[in-house]
Motif scaffolding. Structure first.
Motif, PDB file in Angstrom:
ATOM      1  N   ARG A   1       0.816  -1.197   0.000  1.00 24.95           N
ATOM      2  CA  ARG A   1       0.000   0.000   0.000  1.00 24.95           C
ATOM      3  C   ARG A   1       0.862   1.264   0.000  1.00 24.95           C
ATOM      4  O   ARG A   1       1.797   1.389   0.773  1.00 24.95           O
ATOM      5  CB  ARG A   1      -0.862  -0.006   1.271  1.00 24.95           C
ATOM      6  CG  ARG A   1      -1.798   1.154   1.307  1.00 24.95           C
ATOM      7  CD  ARG A   1      -1.824   1.845   2.643  1.00 24.95           C
ATOM      8  NE  ARG A   1      -2.527   3.115   2.487  1.00 24.95           N
ATOM      9  CZ  ARG A   1      -3.778   3.335   2.865  1.00 24.95           C
ATOM     10  NH1 ARG A   1      -4.457   2.422   3.462  1.00 24.95           N
ATOM     11  NH2 ARG A   1      -4.324   4.531   2.657  1.00 24.95           N
TER      12      ARG A   1
ATOM     13  N   SER B   1      -4.696  -2.781  -2.441  1.00 24.71           N
ATOM     14  CA  SER B   1      -3.589  -2.459  -1.539  1.00 24.71           C
ATOM     15  C   SER B   1      -3.924  -2.854  -0.101  1.00 24.71           C
ATOM     16  O   SER B   1      -3.298  -2.356   0.836  1.00 24.71           O
ATOM     17  CB  SER B   1      -3.253  -0.975  -1.634  1.00 24.71           C
ATOM     18  OG  SER B   1      -4.443  -0.210  -1.695  1.00 24.71           O
TER      19      SER B   1
ATOM     20  N   ALA C   1      -5.630  13.654  -9.176  1.00 29.03           N
ATOM     21  CA  ALA C   1      -6.061  13.882  -7.790  1.00 29.03           C
ATOM     22  C   ALA C   1      -4.792  13.933  -6.946  1.00 29.03           C
ATOM     23  O   ALA C   1      -3.961  13.022  -7.009  1.00 29.03           O
ATOM     24  CB  ALA C   1      -6.971  12.763  -7.318  1.00 29.03           C
TER      25      ALA C   1
ATOM     26  N   SER D   1      -1.483   8.248 -15.915  1.00 31.41           N
ATOM     27  CA  SER D   1      -2.054   9.185 -16.892  1.00 31.41           C
ATOM     28  C   SER D   1      -2.468  10.459 -16.169  1.00 31.41           C
ATOM     29  O   SER D   1      -3.206  10.401 -15.191  1.00 31.41           O
ATOM     30  CB  SER D   1      -3.294   8.524 -17.518  1.00 31.41           C
ATOM     31  OG  SER D   1      -4.183   9.484 -18.049  1.00 31.41           O
TER      32      SER D   1
ATOM     33  N   ALA E   1       8.390  -1.265  -4.437  1.00 30.15           N
ATOM     34  CA  ALA E   1       9.215  -0.115  -4.807  1.00 30.15           C
ATOM     35  C   ALA E   1       9.414   0.740  -3.569  1.00 30.15           C
ATOM     36  O   ALA E   1       8.466   1.008  -2.820  1.00 30.15           O
ATOM     37  CB  ALA E   1       8.524   0.687  -5.902  1.00 30.15           C
TER      38      ALA E   1
HETATM   39  C1  LIG Z   1      -9.497   9.904  -6.910  1.00 25.20           C
HETATM   40  C2  LIG Z   1      -8.619   9.099  -7.847  1.00 25.20           C
HETATM   41  C3  LIG Z   1      -8.084   9.693  -8.967  1.00 25.20           C
HETATM   42  C4  LIG Z   1      -7.284   8.963  -9.853  1.00 25.20           C
HETATM   43  N1  LIG Z   1      -6.787   9.579 -10.969  1.00 25.20           N
HETATM   44  C5  LIG Z   1      -5.987   8.892 -11.797  1.00 25.20           C
HETATM   45  C6  LIG Z   1      -5.394   9.535 -12.931  1.00 25.20           C
HETATM   46  O1  LIG Z   1      -5.644  10.696 -13.219  1.00 25.20           O
HETATM   47  N2  LIG Z   1      -4.561   8.806 -13.706  1.00 25.20           N
HETATM   48  C7  LIG Z   1      -4.236   7.512 -13.405  1.00 25.20           C
HETATM   49  O2  LIG Z   1      -3.402   6.948 -14.100  1.00 25.20           O
HETATM   50  N3  LIG Z   1      -4.800   6.885 -12.373  1.00 25.20           N
HETATM   51  C8  LIG Z   1      -5.653   7.542 -11.568  1.00 25.20           C
HETATM   52  N4  LIG Z   1      -6.217   6.907 -10.500  1.00 25.20           N
HETATM   53  C9  LIG Z   1      -5.919   5.488 -10.303  1.00 25.20           C
HETATM   54  C10 LIG Z   1      -4.642   5.356  -9.477  1.00 25.20           C
HETATM   55  O3  LIG Z   1      -3.543   5.881 -10.155  1.00 25.20           O
HETATM   56  C11 LIG Z   1      -4.366   3.890  -9.207  1.00 25.20           C
HETATM   57  O4  LIG Z   1      -5.397   3.344  -8.472  1.00 25.20           O
HETATM   58  C12 LIG Z   1      -3.039   3.739  -8.450  1.00 25.20           C
HETATM   59  O5  LIG Z   1      -2.713   2.385  -8.379  1.00 25.20           O
HETATM   60  C13 LIG Z   1      -3.132   4.330  -7.088  1.00 25.20           C
HETATM   61  O6  LIG Z   1      -1.876   4.385  -6.497  1.00 25.20           O
HETATM   62  P1  LIG Z   1      -1.765   4.505  -4.911  1.00 25.20           P
HETATM   63  O7  LIG Z   1      -0.335   4.425  -4.550  1.00 25.20           O
HETATM   64  O8  LIG Z   1      -2.548   5.686  -4.442  1.00 25.20           O
HETATM   65  O9  LIG Z   1      -2.615   3.256  -4.505  1.00 25.20           O
HETATM   66  P2  LIG Z   1      -2.518   1.965  -3.610  1.00 25.20           P
HETATM   67  O10 LIG Z   1      -3.952   1.604  -3.426  1.00 25.20           O
HETATM   68  O11 LIG Z   1      -1.718   2.167  -2.403  1.00 25.20           O
HETATM   69  O12 LIG Z   1      -1.827   0.929  -4.552  1.00 25.20           O
HETATM   70  C14 LIG Z   1      -2.356   0.570  -5.791  1.00 25.20           C
HETATM   71  C15 LIG Z   1      -1.639  -0.612  -6.383  1.00 25.20           C
HETATM   72  O13 LIG Z   1      -0.267  -0.328  -6.525  1.00 25.20           O
HETATM   73  C16 LIG Z   1       0.519  -1.256  -5.775  1.00 25.20           C
HETATM   74  N5  LIG Z   1       1.572  -0.500  -5.086  1.00 25.20           N
HETATM   75  C17 LIG Z   1       1.425   0.614  -4.368  1.00 25.20           C
HETATM   76  N6  LIG Z   1       2.615   1.007  -3.863  1.00 25.20           N
HETATM   77  C18 LIG Z   1       3.507   0.112  -4.280  1.00 25.20           C
HETATM   78  C19 LIG Z   1       4.894  -0.023  -4.082  1.00 25.20           C
HETATM   79  N7  LIG Z   1       5.584   0.844  -3.346  1.00 25.20           N
HETATM   80  N8  LIG Z   1       5.529  -1.065  -4.660  1.00 25.20           N
HETATM   81  C20 LIG Z   1       4.835  -1.951  -5.395  1.00 25.20           C
HETATM   82  N9  LIG Z   1       3.514  -1.884  -5.616  1.00 25.20           N
HETATM   83  C21 LIG Z   1       2.865  -0.861  -5.053  1.00 25.20           C
HETATM   84  C22 LIG Z   1      -0.447  -1.847  -4.781  1.00 25.20           C
HETATM   85  O14 LIG Z   1      -0.064  -3.084  -4.342  1.00 25.20           O
HETATM   86  C23 LIG Z   1      -1.745  -1.870  -5.538  1.00 25.20           C
HETATM   87  O15 LIG Z   1      -1.834  -3.007  -6.352  1.00 25.20           O
HETATM   88  C24 LIG Z   1      -7.020   7.593  -9.603  1.00 25.20           C
HETATM   89  C25 LIG Z   1      -7.566   6.982  -8.469  1.00 25.20           C
HETATM   90  C26 LIG Z   1      -8.368   7.718  -7.591  1.00 25.20           C
HETATM   91  C27 LIG Z   1      -9.000   7.037  -6.430  1.00 25.20           C
END
Ligand SMILES: Cc1cc2nc3c(=O)[nH]c(=O)nc-3n(C[C@H](O)[C@H](O)[C@H](O)COP(=O)(O)OP(=O)(O)OC[C@H]3O[C@@H](n4cnc5c(N)ncnc54)[C@H](O)[C@@H]3O)c2cc1C
Length: 445
Positions: free
Chosen positions: A55, A65, A117, A131, A182
């Motif tokens: 996460r 996550s 966001a 993206s 990562a």
């Molecule tokens: C409000 C909102 C707006 C969004 N806007 C966009 C957008 O404009 N463009 C876009 O491309 N996407 C967008 N997304 C989607 C978002 O980019 C993906 O859901 C992304 O995976 C979220 O990353 P996170 O680190 O916040 O999430 P997390 O929920 O923490 O992780 C998402 C995934 O990535 C993996 N992960 C996280 N950290 C690591 C790490 N350090 N090493 C290995 N794996 C890891 C997790 O295991 C999980 O599978 C949006 C999502 C939301 C809720």
């Protein structure tokens, strides 16, 4: 290293994800401040036979996550940000969010494609491709990656870059969290800001279909520096919204120009000529624009996306029909123009197959209750069925929930999926990192 277990005063806050639909109870959340902590957490999971989730920003709409009864490697404590002004690079810890990233790099007038966001995590976003508004100018976030440090399932530290482990580096350009945890990323930055031409416009929903057609015509000839989305929404009760629009279907435009603000004003002019009821596009701080469309937390989310080579009038009609039935006051139907650097030379260097699409339709179901969330899900699914004849069938995993293994394969195509499966076999042969958009390890070399 901090271990957060059920009963800990911070347990509920720590286990929470952005999407209220996800309500899971891991046995332990390991808050890791460095790679050694990550290795320790993975060893603990191995010893105790616990499933592992990773996460960062917690914005996985599908809840990938966290898990039920397993161990969560929480990288949020890794918050370092080091900008090298001369080289135009930045190295960030895996716990950094896009809001933090943008504020820190804008101190130096530098930027790159980041989340739409500001609360999204750099880690999950980038590993899924990434993206954002600047993508037509600078490509996806992953295209700007220079190096990633990871801890593998076996607890080993590896660096991935064009020089070191290049096949792993390729896989990290969209292959998600399949290959390791990562711990930091180094990116190339671009000169931009702090002031840019950016902001929002809003029209009454009565012109919904005409506005989509005009948007299409304007964006077909707009330069790559122009990043936009057309957003169908219910006009919110904000001070800048005329009272007669509040609560009604409205059409929004998010606009940002990656360049000189004066040039940007020229490119905003064709939209302005469409007579918006609200016009907040002007010179503004790029980092402020980056949090202008932040979605509120604690809502029940269900999302998906489809891709279009051409945006036909029939496709526009389907999008508008769906927008007229938005579930609840928070849901949105987005139409995003791709092209430019999304489909540029860097595209071929990633496993993502779908980057040539011209347009993205992106239904975002957001509701205030769990039951409402189910209605939002039904609305999204109905739209996907209706738009299917006009879509490429391609998938891009950051924009979708858990839609099964076929969709994961479609995001990469068979050839790239097989290549990713080989990388998976090398770095995570036992599929420890499987609570994600999963790539199964290849069985044979
Ligand atoms: C409000 C909102 C707006 C969004 N806007 C966009 C957008 O404009 N463009 C876009 O491309 N996407 C967008 N997304 C989607 C978002 O980019 C993906 O859901 C992304 O995976 C979220 O990353 P996170 O680190 O916040 O999430 P997390 O929920 O923490 O992780 C998402 C995934 O990535 C993996 N992960 C996280 N950290 C690591 C790490 N350090 N090493 C290995 N794996 C890891 C997790 O295991 C999980 O599978 C949006 C999502 C939301 C809720």
């Amino acid at each position: 290293m901090k271990w957060v277990r059920p009963g800990h005063p911070e347990y509920d806050e720590t286990r929470k994800l952005f999407n209220a639909m996800i309500d899971r109870h891991p046995a332990v959340i390991a808050q890791c401040g460095d790679p050694a902590g990550v290795a320790e957490a993975l060893a603990y999971a191995r010893t105790h036979g616990l499933d592992v989730a990773v996460r960062a920003g917690g914005h996985s709409v599908a809840g990938m996550s966290t898990n039920e009864g397993g161990l969560v490697v929480d990288v949020r404590p890794m918050k370092s940000i080091t900008v090298d002004r001369d080289r135009q690079t930045v190295t960030v810890g895996a716990g950094v969010t896009w809001g933090e990233f943008d504020r820190a790099t804008q101190e130096y007038g530098l930027a790159m494609t980041g989340g739409r966001a500001s609360t999204t995590g750099v880690a999950g976003f980038t590993l899924g491709g990434g993206s954002g508004w600047l993508e037509r100018a600078y490509g996806f976030a992953c295209d700007n990656m220079l190096a990633v440090n990871l801890v593998t399932a076996a607890g080993e530290r590896v660096t991935a870059s064009a020089q070191e482990n290049p096949e792993l580096f390729w896989a990290l350009h969209g292959g998600g969290g399949n290959f390791g945890v990562a711990t930091d990323f180094t990116f190339r930055l671009h000169k931009l800001g702090p002031q840019v031409q950016a902001g929002l416009m809003l029209w009454p929903g009565a012109g919904a279909a005409d506005l989509a057609r005009s948007y299409r015509e304007i964006m077909l000839t707009a330069p790559d520096a122009v990043g936009t989305a057309l957003i169908y929404l219910t006009a919110p009760p904000e001070p800048f919204v005329p009272v007669e629009l509040v609560g009604q279907l409205a059409v929004g435009l998010a606009f940002v120009h990656a360049g000189d603000p004066a040039d940007g004003a020229e490119h905003a002019a064709p939209f302005r000529a469409l007579g918006p009821a609200v016009d907040l596009v002007g010179e503004m701080n790029y980092a402020d624009f980056q949090c202008m469309v932040d979605a509120p937390p604690d809502l029940y989310n269900y999302w998906s996306a489809d891709y279009h080579d051409e945006l036909t009038d029939d496709a526009v009609d389907v999008i508008v029909d769906s927008a007229k039935n938005l579930p609840g006051p928070h849901s949105q139907q987005l139409l995003v123009r791709w092209g430019g650097a999304v489909a540029g030379p860097a595209a071929a260097e990633t496993p993502l197959t779908n980057r040539g699409a011209g347009w993205v339709s992106h239904p975002v179901g957001l509701e205030e209750t769990r039951e409402g969330g189910q209605q939002a899900k039904a609305w999204v699914k109905r739209f996907r069925g209706d738009i299917a004849p006009h879509a490429t069938g391609g998938v891009w995993l950051n924009f979708v929930g858990d839609e099964g293994q076929d969709r994961v394969r479609a995001a990469f195509g068979e050839e790239n999926y097989s290549r990713l499966a080989q990388v998976k076999r090398e770095f995570d042969p036992e599929n420890v990192f499987r609570g994600n958009q999963n790539i199964h390890p290849a069985v044979t070399v």
